[in-house]
Design a protein around this motif. Structure first.
Motif, mmCIF file in Angstrom:
data_model
loop_
_atom_site.group_PDB
_atom_site.id
_atom_site.type_symbol
_atom_site.label_atom_id
_atom_site.label_comp_id
_atom_site.label_asym_id
_atom_site.label_seq_id
_atom_site.Cartn_x
_atom_site.Cartn_y
_atom_site.Cartn_z
ATOM 1 N N TYR A 183 0.839 -1.208 0.000
ATOM 2 C CA TYR A 183 0.000 0.000 0.000
ATOM 3 C C TYR A 183 0.876 1.262 0.000
ATOM 4 C CZ TYR A 183 -3.037 3.671 1.861
ATOM 5 O OH TYR A 183 -3.693 4.859 2.054
ATOM 6 N N MET A 195 -12.977 9.146 5.237
ATOM 7 C CA MET A 195 -13.130 7.934 4.437
ATOM 8 C C MET A 195 -11.805 7.566 3.770
ATOM 9 S SD MET A 195 -16.373 6.807 4.194
ATOM 10 C CE MET A 195 -16.591 6.171 2.532
ATOM 11 N N THR A 196 -11.451 6.294 3.825
ATOM 12 C CA THR A 196 -10.187 5.880 3.203
ATOM 13 C C THR A 196 -10.376 5.434 1.755
ATOM 14 O OG1 THR A 196 -10.490 3.622 4.009
ATOM 15 C CG2 THR A 196 -9.202 5.127 5.393
ATOM 16 N N ASP A 197 -11.603 5.065 1.354
ATOM 17 C CA ASP A 197 -11.852 4.557 0.002
ATOM 18 C C ASP A 197 -11.019 3.319 -0.323
ATOM 19 O OD1 ASP A 197 -13.777 6.483 -0.629
ATOM 20 O OD2 ASP A 197 -12.223 7.927 -1.199
ATOM 21 N N ILE A 198 -10.748 2.503 0.673
ATOM 22 C CA ILE A 198 -10.022 1.247 0.460
ATOM 23 C C ILE A 198 -11.023 0.107 0.658
ATOM 24 C CG2 ILE A 198 -8.156 -0.249 1.288
ATOM 25 C CD1 ILE A 198 -6.813 2.347 2.384
ATOM 26 N N ASP A 199 -11.081 -0.789 -0.337
ATOM 27 C CA ASP A 199 -12.054 -1.887 -0.286
ATOM 28 C C ASP A 199 -11.598 -3.013 0.631
ATOM 29 O OD1 ASP A 199 -13.558 -0.523 -2.111
ATOM 30 O OD2 ASP A 199 -12.653 -1.515 -3.843
ATOM 31 N N ASP A 223 -0.305 11.684 -3.740
ATOM 32 C CA ASP A 223 -1.380 11.190 -2.874
ATOM 33 C C ASP A 223 -1.326 11.826 -1.486
ATOM 34 O OD1 ASP A 223 -2.410 9.342 -4.772
ATOM 35 O OD2 ASP A 223 -0.713 8.035 -4.353
#
Ligand SMILES: [Zn+2]
Length: 125
Positions: free
Chosen positions: A9, A99-103, A17
């Motif tokens: 990651y 929110m991390t937006d990681i699935d 980012d």
């Protein structure tokens, strides 16, 4: 936690980012040299201390920049994570973050508090 996944990651995260505000840039510049032991512990977990998910700036005063804390993403489940204290910095799991937006399975830790050098005269844009 999943150290290999966490490493991947952070390898994938590029400078674009990372938040570009003046406080985050100061954080990224100073954090590793100021908190070497903390940086080493995070490295062991696969976390690059110079790639914070979020910093919580309080403000500069007399050449020192104060942060209530900084947050980092760690991949894998959080159930084996133990809160710890390194050089007067608390490391703990936090549920209070953007929110991390990681699935994939992951969690967020917060390190706090952080004090870093601040050079107001050096305003490189
Ligand atoms: Zn920022």
């Amino acid at each position: 936690m999943d150290i290999e996944k966490t490493k991947r990651y952070y390898d994938r995260l590029s400078d674009e980012d990372i938040c570009d505000c003046v406080y985050c840039r100061n954080y990224v510049k100073e954090i590793r040299s100021t908190y070497q032991k903390l940086a080493a512990v995070l490295d062991d977990w696969g976390v690059d201390i110079q790639k914070p998910f979020e910093t919580i700036p309080i403000g500069p005063a007399e050449g020192i920049m104060y942060y209530a804390g900084a947050q980092y993403v760690i991949m894998g489940p959080s159930d084996d994570f133990k809160d710890t204290l390194i050089d007067d910095v608390h490391i703990s799991v936090t549920n209070s973050h953007p929110m991390t937006d990681i699935d994939e399975d992951h969690f967020v830790i917060e390190i706090s508090p952080i004090c870093l050098k601040w050079n107001e005269t050096k305003k490189d844009t």
